[in-house]
Design a protein around this motif. Structure first.
Motif, short mmCIF file in Angstrom:
data_model
loop_
_atom_site.label_atom_id
_atom_site.label_comp_id
_atom_site.label_asym_id
_atom_site.label_seq_id
_atom_site.Cartn_x
_atom_site.Cartn_y
_atom_site.Cartn_z
N ILE A 8 8.08 -1.83 1.26
CA ILE A 8 8.83 -1.23 2.36
C ILE A 8 8.82 -2.21 3.52
CG2 ILE A 8 8.95 0.70 3.98
CD1 ILE A 8 7.30 2.30 1.81
N ALA A 11 7.58 -0.82 9.62
CA ALA A 11 6.56 0.21 9.82
C ALA A 11 6.85 1.02 11.07
CB ALA A 11 5.17 -0.42 9.89
N GLY A 15 9.84 4.01 7.98
CA GLY A 15 9.10 3.28 6.97
C GLY A 15 7.76 3.91 6.66
N ALA A 19 6.45 5.48 3.14
CA ALA A 19 5.21 4.99 2.53
C ALA A 19 4.26 6.15 2.24
CB ALA A 19 4.54 3.98 3.46
N VAL A 31 3.66 -2.42 2.66
CA VAL A 31 4.50 -2.30 3.86
C VAL A 31 4.41 -3.61 4.63
CG1 VAL A 31 4.91 -1.11 6.04
CG2 VAL A 31 4.21 0.20 4.02
N GLU A 33 5.53 -5.59 8.08
CA GLU A 33 5.95 -5.31 9.45
C GLU A 33 5.77 -6.56 10.30
OE1 GLU A 33 7.06 -4.38 12.98
OE2 GLU A 33 7.36 -2.87 11.41
#
Length: 375
Positions: A8, A11, A15, A19, A31, A33
């Motif tokens: 993903i 964040a 997102g 998650a 994730v 970011e």
């Protein structure tokens, strides 16, 4: 063999909600970011309103996901004892000429399944909020406010407990489709290049979502993100104590109008306004000279307010696919198999009501990955 089952990108609240949902049943969720922590852009620079689902186009993703997400969000807050205030919202007409616009709001709300709005007379408004002026109003009892930080923190905590791995301060520099899955290139927290493979990819990059999609050739002109800045002004003490609920004017074509928002700390702010930026620059500067415009736009329903009561508070940026003079646009949430990108999900134009809808968006993305397009 892939390094990640699902990656993903982003964040923010969307997102994180995705998650949290996917990691309940799937291991090896990553994730990525670019910021040092979660929710540093649109997710933390907004009104923190839990919307009822009143204003959106019938059968749109915004309408459906907002109504579903509102109830999920209140339940989530109760389950984890997160702070929120289901204070309700008044949408006010300050003249007889504005009442037809309120009637249109009511009809749109009903078409979206929002059935708890009710009309209030001038006397009833005075009893509820004695310091505002309105000749008539619609009251939304299911609208509220939330402390978005603690909500995002709980999503992150749940995700970590489910085994999600977070790569903060990591900037995606490229994505390449492989025979199966995708290779993701990034610069890590130390600025070093790093690559890994992921079976599926979810683009929840907010303000950068179009740029991420473009890496995979998804660069339709109508998906272009336009940075739309919104500033807020705070009502200074002691006058902030004169308001207890959200107060909105009748909406315009482009926005819900500069409105009154209370926060969990007891503060009251006005905003946001609408400023389409000429370039997609991260411009969070405050403009004290806009105070007069804020005052003039709200004095009709806040007769106690004086211009000197307002001080600059903050600014945020909305990731709009709607152009400055164009019609409202829906969320773009799509699994891109039809573009030859199986397992790649784009979420573009995730502005309001993204916070309210976030848990429903997580559910919807899970269904898309399972081959279900229904909502």
């Amino acid at each position: 063999m892939f390094d990640a089952e699902i990656t993903i990108i982003g964040a923010g609240v969307v997102g994180l909600a995705i998650a949290e949902k996917l990691s309940q049943h799937i291991s090896q969720v990553f994730v990525v970011e670019k910021h040092p922590t979660f929710g540093q852009e649109t997710s933390s620079r907004n009104s923190e309103v839990i919307h009822a689902g009143i204003y959106y186009v019938k059968n749109s993703l915004k309408a459906k996901l907002c109504v579903e997400g509102r109830d999920l969000l209140y339940d989530f807050c109760d389950r984890y004892e997160l702070p929120y205030n289901r204070c309700g919202k008044l949408i006010v007409a300050t003249s007889e000429e504005e009442i037809p616009a309120l009637e249109q709001v009511e009809q749109k709300a009903l078409s979206n399944g929002v059935t708890d709005l009710y009309w209030m007379t001038q006397e009833e408004i005075k009893a509820m909020e004695p310091n505002i002026f309105a000749v008539k109003a619609l009251f939304s009892p299911s609208t509220g406010v939330i402390d978005s930080y603690w909500y995002l923190k709980r999503l992150e905590t749940n995700s970590i407990n489910n085994g999600v791995q977070f790569a903060y301060s990591s900037v995606v520099t490229g994505i390449e489709k492989q025979t199966e899955g995708y290779q993701i290139d990034l610069n890590d927290a130390d600025g070093h290049p790093f690559s890994f493979t992921s079976k599926r990819v979810i683009n929840a990059a907010g303000l950068e979502s179009f740029n991420i999609a473009s890496m995979m050739g998804v660069n339709d002109e109508d998906l272009t993100i336009h940075f739309c800045k919104g500033e807020y002004f705070r009502i200074q003490p002691p006058k902030h104590k004169l308001l207890n609920r959200l107060v909105y004017p009748v909406p315009s074509k482009d926005a819900l109008g500069i409105h009154v928002t209370i926060d969990m700390g007891g503060g009251v702010k006005l905003g946001p306004d609408v400023q389409y930026l000429d370039t997609n620059q991260y411009d969070y500067t405050l403009t004290p000279s806009r105070r007069k415009a804020f005052f003039e736009s709200t004095r009709r329903f806040l007769p106690f307010l004086e211009e000197e009561d307002l001080i600059p508070e903050m600014a945020g940026i909305r990731p709009k696919t709607q152009t400055k003079d164009g019609p409202p646009r829906d969320f773009y949430i799509r699994e891109e198999s039809l573009r030859g990108l199986p397992g790649f999900v784009n979420l573009i134009g995730m502005e309001s009501p993204g916070l309210t809808a976030s848990l429903a968006i997580g559910n919807y993305v899970e269904r898309l990955l399972n081959g279900q397009n229904d909502i």
